[in-house]
Design a protein around this motif. Sequence first.
Motif, short mmCIF file in Angstrom:
data_model
loop_
_atom_site.label_atom_id
_atom_site.label_comp_id
_atom_site.label_asym_id
_atom_site.label_seq_id
_atom_site.Cartn_x
_atom_site.Cartn_y
_atom_site.Cartn_z
N LEU A 189 47.21 42.22 37.34
CA LEU A 189 47.94 43.41 36.88
C LEU A 189 49.52 43.19 37.09
CD1 LEU A 189 48.40 46.27 35.95
CD2 LEU A 189 47.96 47.09 38.33
N GLU A 190 49.84 42.58 38.36
CA GLU A 190 51.18 42.26 38.42
C GLU A 190 51.69 41.13 37.59
OE1 GLU A 190 51.39 43.46 43.26
OE2 GLU A 190 50.77 41.30 42.77
N ASN A 191 51.03 40.13 37.32
CA ASN A 191 51.27 39.30 36.28
C ASN A 191 51.53 40.06 34.95
OD1 ASN A 191 51.20 36.12 35.58
ND2 ASN A 191 50.04 37.47 33.93
N SER A 192 50.71 40.81 34.37
CA SER A 192 50.98 41.45 33.39
C SER A 192 52.28 42.36 33.54
CB SER A 192 50.01 42.41 32.95
OG SER A 192 48.72 42.01 32.68
N LEU A 193 52.68 42.79 34.50
CA LEU A 193 53.93 43.98 34.77
C LEU A 193 55.00 42.91 34.73
CD1 LEU A 193 52.94 46.12 37.38
CD2 LEU A 193 53.19 46.70 35.00
N ARG A 194 54.96 41.54 35.22
CA ARG A 194 56.00 40.45 35.04
C ARG A 194 56.24 40.30 33.51
NH1 ARG A 194 53.71 38.81 40.20
NH2 ARG A 194 52.57 37.09 38.58
N GLN A 203 46.61 51.66 42.50
CA GLN A 203 47.56 52.95 41.65
C GLN A 203 48.84 53.01 42.20
OE1 GLN A 203 44.82 56.58 42.41
NE2 GLN A 203 43.48 55.49 40.54
N GLY A 204 49.17 52.24 43.32
CA GLY A 204 50.51 52.20 43.83
C GLY A 204 51.41 51.08 43.21
N ILE A 205 50.90 50.48 42.33
CA ILE A 205 51.50 49.10 41.90
C ILE A 205 52.71 49.44 40.68
CG2 ILE A 205 51.40 46.85 40.54
CD1 ILE A 205 50.01 47.25 43.35
N CYS A 206 52.23 50.49 40.10
CA CYS A 206 53.42 51.22 39.05
C CYS A 206 52.95 52.28 38.58
CB CYS A 206 53.19 50.18 38.01
SG CYS A 206 51.86 50.11 36.95
N ASP A 207 53.90 53.10 37.93
CA ASP A 207 53.77 54.51 37.85
C ASP A 207 52.61 54.54 36.48
OD1 ASP A 207 55.61 55.18 39.54
OD2 ASP A 207 57.33 55.59 38.19
#
Length: 238
Positions: free
Chosen positions: A118-123, A201-205
């Motif tokens: 998920l963090e990779n997709s956000l980057r 659920q705290g990774i992004c809004d």
Amino acid sequence: MKIKVSVQIIFKIMIIVLMIIYLPSYSHQNVKVFKAISTTEALQTSVPVTSSKKIHLYNTHQGEEYVGYNVKEGASYLKDCLTKEGYFCDVEQNDFENYKNIHRIAYNQSYVVSKMYLENSLRENGQYDLVIDFHRDSLDKKYSTLVYNQKSYAKILFVVGKSSGKFDMVNQLSTELSNRANEKVPGLSKGIMVKKNHYNQGICDHTILIEFGGQNNTKEEVQNTIEVMSQVIKGYLQ
């Protein structure tokens, strides 16, 4: 003499070509870390994007199955429905189960793996307007199914993590989507379940977890619910 040299050169070229053809295939078994697939490149579509809103879908538990269907296929169908509405929508394509097997990661650590991707997709894509972790429940079909206007649906349930650090935001969003779903099909949503975990659920809004039906629901029942939820999401994002 010239002819002999030419034959030797041709013979050497043939040997090199055969060596290239029969080189052993590359194995992922010795790789410590996978390179993530680009979700945007993997899911390019000819349907024009008419909205500025972006949606990301993934399945922390990719192995969850229905009757002749599974949660990965469900997430892909939801992506198709939202794409038809003009949204940019991608689905995580990396194989979480394979990653866990190779790295000997236990099932109860699945959210560690999905968090990484998920963090990779956000980057890669920046912030999303909605992120959905698509699951299914484990319960008897009589509790996971709704018949409304002679049409059968897989009931949904929103799960909210108490320890995410964004509990109030996630709970409010989940409650709003749950209420909107029940306005369209009364009884479709079973409401909100609050649990201790964080569920990423705290990774992004704007991150939610939805359980679509249970293990005994059919493809048709799950897709009927997905079609309703695509309209619910559309109403929320407008």
